[in-house]
Write an enzyme that holds these catalytic residues in place. Structure first.
Site, mmCIF file in Angstrom:
data_model
loop_
_atom_site.group_PDB
_atom_site.id
_atom_site.type_symbol
_atom_site.label_atom_id
_atom_site.label_comp_id
_atom_site.label_asym_id
_atom_site.label_seq_id
_atom_site.Cartn_x
_atom_site.Cartn_y
_atom_site.Cartn_z
ATOM 1 N N LYS A 175 87.926 -11.340 65.245
ATOM 2 C CA LYS A 175 87.784 -12.727 64.785
ATOM 3 C C LYS A 175 86.312 -13.052 64.679
ATOM 4 C CE LYS A 175 88.017 -16.873 66.218
ATOM 5 N NZ LYS A 175 87.022 -17.406 65.354
ATOM 6 N N GLU A 250 79.397 -11.590 76.800
ATOM 7 C CA GLU A 250 78.088 -11.594 76.435
ATOM 8 C C GLU A 250 77.632 -13.164 76.335
ATOM 9 O OE1 GLU A 250 75.810 -9.360 76.578
ATOM 10 O OE2 GLU A 250 76.929 -7.490 76.767
ATOM 11 N N CYS A 284 70.601 -15.636 71.835
ATOM 12 C CA CYS A 284 70.881 -15.696 73.176
ATOM 13 C C CYS A 284 69.556 -15.125 73.797
ATOM 14 C CB CYS A 284 72.131 -14.593 73.370
ATOM 15 S SG CYS A 284 71.868 -13.112 72.770
ATOM 16 N N GLU A 383 70.692 -24.556 77.478
ATOM 17 C CA GLU A 383 70.434 -23.691 76.349
ATOM 18 C C GLU A 383 70.382 -24.515 75.179
ATOM 19 O OE1 GLU A 383 73.503 -20.993 74.861
ATOM 20 O OE2 GLU A 383 71.962 -19.369 74.867
HETATM 21 P P1 NAD Z 1 81.337 -20.173 71.025
HETATM 22 O O1 NAD Z 1 81.500 -19.974 72.256
HETATM 23 O O2 NAD Z 1 81.452 -21.474 70.453
HETATM 24 O O3 NAD Z 1 82.055 -19.283 70.094
HETATM 25 C C1 NAD Z 1 82.386 -18.017 69.673
HETATM 26 C C2 NAD Z 1 83.586 -17.374 69.345
HETATM 27 O O4 NAD Z 1 84.456 -17.761 70.285
HETATM 28 C C3 NAD Z 1 83.956 -17.954 68.276
HETATM 29 O O5 NAD Z 1 84.395 -16.771 67.461
HETATM 30 C C4 NAD Z 1 85.096 -19.066 68.318
HETATM 31 O O6 NAD Z 1 85.824 -19.290 67.331
HETATM 32 C C5 NAD Z 1 85.727 -18.175 69.584
HETATM 33 N N1 NAD Z 1 86.334 -19.112 70.324
HETATM 34 C C6 NAD Z 1 86.139 -20.260 70.729
HETATM 35 N N2 NAD Z 1 87.023 -20.835 71.763
HETATM 36 C C7 NAD Z 1 87.902 -19.710 72.007
HETATM 37 C C8 NAD Z 1 89.132 -19.605 72.844
HETATM 38 N N3 NAD Z 1 89.568 -20.551 73.429
HETATM 39 N N4 NAD Z 1 89.827 -18.449 72.606
HETATM 40 C C9 NAD Z 1 89.444 -17.520 71.878
HETATM 41 N N5 NAD Z 1 88.111 -17.443 71.176
HETATM 42 C C10 NAD Z 1 87.548 -18.763 71.090
HETATM 43 O O7 NAD Z 1 79.846 -19.550 70.763
HETATM 44 P P2 NAD Z 1 78.848 -19.714 69.382
HETATM 45 O O8 NAD Z 1 78.446 -21.458 69.655
HETATM 46 O O9 NAD Z 1 79.483 -19.363 68.189
HETATM 47 O O10 NAD Z 1 77.703 -19.100 69.882
HETATM 48 C C11 NAD Z 1 76.523 -19.414 70.377
HETATM 49 C C12 NAD Z 1 76.509 -18.864 72.105
HETATM 50 O O11 NAD Z 1 76.627 -17.455 71.896
HETATM 51 C C13 NAD Z 1 75.324 -19.080 72.641
HETATM 52 O O12 NAD Z 1 75.500 -19.635 73.943
HETATM 53 C C14 NAD Z 1 74.470 -17.814 72.749
HETATM 54 O O13 NAD Z 1 73.631 -17.616 73.773
HETATM 55 C C15 NAD Z 1 75.550 -16.956 72.955
HETATM 56 N N6 NAD Z 1 75.315 -15.504 72.382
HETATM 57 C C16 NAD Z 1 75.156 -14.626 73.525
HETATM 58 C C17 NAD Z 1 74.844 -13.329 73.153
HETATM 59 C C18 NAD Z 1 74.784 -12.220 74.083
HETATM 60 O O14 NAD Z 1 74.825 -10.869 73.853
HETATM 61 N N7 NAD Z 1 74.818 -12.636 75.431
HETATM 62 C C19 NAD Z 1 74.565 -12.886 71.511
HETATM 63 C C20 NAD Z 1 74.556 -14.068 70.797
HETATM 64 C C21 NAD Z 1 74.864 -15.165 71.118
#
Ligand code: NAD
Length: 489
Positions: A175, A250, A284, A383
């Site tokens: 997804k 992650e 990230c 962040e």
């Molecule tokens: P997010 O948490 O808002 O969403 C990520 C994904 O999770 C999306 O596909 C979203 O639809 C899904 N999601 C949201 N709620 C959910 C639920 N209840 N159940 C299942 N799926 C759900 O994150 P974002 O804003 O898209 O991404 C940015 C964040 O990601 C930043 O905090 C960044 O640091 C982190 N990030 C981490 C890494 C790593 O490798 N550590 C890499 C890239 C980004």
């Protein structure tokens, strides 16, 4: 408007009937498309397809050599479609086209090649402690993997999840993030023609709390791999935990970039700018807290501020652009919300700090550097996830390590020094999952990538993925016919 499928199930692209998911071009705020959300029935259908393929063994029982061929064909298919995929991704994420075409699109293909190579080199353990027995350990695929990816770097991160899950014989349902599903959806369409049996790689589009939640909780999902925000990670890990499903998280970061006074000045300056401003600052692993030692602080800060002011913000399709717009309206508001507080007690904006000049439309934000007096300031603890660096000055090495580690996050750390002793101490003392010494970010896919503390649980990478996406099975076989006790004889 382009048409993007709601789901890809059994290699077929399907349009659903759920509520529309609007997809916006962040460069001009225009609606690119609306994708009907995958409802519960479609999520269930995707999982059922993946499960059926797994049970039949279409993929899991294929020889390693044949799986390798298909994974390499997936990589070739992505390479062949890279211009198109990069174009779609650019209009959906605002990341400069050149960075996608020459970076993330190539990386997506390489992720498949890497795991094709990896499975050809897998070995396993054999124990002979018990002299009459051979005991060996097999690694079996776990079943259907639920994969949830974020919007900041959809192609590179989503393809890593798919390639690492399926290489070991699993099937999967991916997804993508609802804000940026277009490039990844096209990538999954493109690889369907590369020889994957139907049902190995499925995709569902939709919002996290509905489509994503349904996927994570589905009883036929064997494990969950998630990349995204820490708050969402908690929710997903709780949902997975309730059903005893292993999960990898992650999550976010607020990483320290330590510039010691004996650093190679130019390299450290270039590295600090790359570390905070690449990928529109939405990374990230950004070096978002820049710590400079007092002896070089004045010169370093002056140079950093001057270069920051010259970073070219612009249309992501313009080859001269170094930073495009932020990815979406909510995120723009989030990054903007740090600006007023930046000039209150304890912090001063040195460069940028607000909307980029010359744009009527689009989520353009000026590359920003703020000097902060204390690491406890919000600018150093939260962040921001944008082109927004917080700068602190330190005196002793000890102070640098204390500041670096005073964070609820622990994803990566950077250290710049020409002294090998200092670098060896820094890699030891910085508490984070990955330490980059005298370099901006680089990934060796063999090595684990994962965060400490609120930056995550588990890791991605070669062996780390093998451990997560396979079960261990221990098998014991006697060398000779046994002389067994004859109970009841
Ligand atoms: P997010 O948490 O808002 O969403 C990520 C994904 O999770 C999306 O596909 C979203 O639809 C899904 N999601 C949201 N709620 C959910 C639920 N209840 N159940 C299942 N799926 C759900 O994150 P974002 O804003 O898209 O991404 C940015 C964040 O990601 C930043 O905090 C960044 O640091 C982190 N990030 C981490 C890494 C790593 O490798 N550590 C890499 C890239 C980004």
């Amino acid at each position: 408007m382009t048409t993007t499928p709601t789901a890809i199930i059994d290699s077929e692209s399907l349009t659903g009937t759920g509520r529309p998911v609007p997809v916006v071009d962040p460069a001009n705020e225009e609606l690119v498309t609306e994708i009907p959300e995958a409802d519960d029935a479609l999520v269930d259908q995707a999982v059922a397809s993946a499960r059926a393929t797994f049970e039949r063994g279409d993929w899991r029982l294929m020889s390693v050599a044949d799986r390798q061929k298909v994974l390499r064909a997936c990589a070739d298919a992505i390479d062949a479609a890279a211009d198109e995929i990069a174009d779609i991704e650019c209009s959906n994420t605002g990341i400069p086209y050149a960075q996608i075409r020459n970076g993330q699109a190539l990386r997506s293909a390489d992720n498949f090649r890497f795991f094709a190579d990896y499975i050809g080199q897998m070995t396993s353990e054999l124990y002979e402690q018990e002299k009459d027995y051979l005991t060996f350990v097999r690694r079996e695929p776990v079943g259907v993997a639920g994969l949830i990816s974020p919007w900041n770097s959809p192609l590179a991160l989503g393809s890593m999840k798919v390639a690492s899950a399926i290489a070991f014989g699993n099937s999967c349902v991916l997804k993508p993030a609802e804000q940026a599903p277009l490039g990844l959806t096209r990538l999954v369409e493109v690889i369907q023609g590369a020889g994957l049996p139907p049902g190995v790689v499925n995709l569902v589009n939709g919002f996290g709390a509905s489509t994503g939640d349904r996927l994570v909780r589905h009883p036929d999902i064997a494990c969950v791999s998630f990349t995204g925000g820490t708050r969402t990670g908690r929710i997903i890990m709780t949902a997975a935990g309730e059903n005893l499903k292993p999960s990898i998280m992650e999550l976010g970061g607020k990483s320290a970039n330590i510039i010691f006074d004996d650093a190679d000045f130019e390299q450290a300056l270039d590295g600090a700018l790359i570390g905070i401003f690449s990928n529109n600052g939405q990374q990230c692993l950004a070096g978002s807290r820049i710590l400079v030692q007092r002896g070089i602080a004045k010169d370093f800060i002056e140079a950093l501020v001057e270069r920051t002011r010259k970073v070219r913000v612009g249309d992501p399709r313009d080859p001269a652009t170094e930073i495009g717009p932020l990815a979406n309206r909510n995120h723009y508001d989030h990054v903007m919300s740090f600006v007023p507080g930046a000039n209150d007690s304890g912090a001063r904006i040195l460069a940028g700090g607000g909307r980029a000049d010359g744009f009527d439309k689009g989520f353009y934000f000026k590359p920003t550097v703020a000097a902060v007096d204390s690491n406890s300031h919000r600018l150093c603890q939260d962040e921001i996830f944008g082109p927004f660096a917080s700068l602190m000055v330190f005196d002793t090495d000890e102070e640098a390590y204390r500041i670096a580690n005073e964070s609820r996050f622990g994803l990566v750390g950077y250290a710049w020094s020409q002294s090998i002793d200092r670098i060896m101490t820094a890699q030891d003392r910085i508490s984070a999952g990955t330490i980059w010494c005298n370099t901006p970010m680089m990934r060796d896919l063999h090595a684990p990538f994962g965060g400490f503390r609120e930056s995550g649980v588990g890791a991605e990478g070669g062996r780390a993925a093998e451990m997560f996406f396979t079960h261990q099975k221990t098998v014991s076989i006697p060398r000779n016919r046994l002389n067994l006790r004859k109970l009841g004889a």
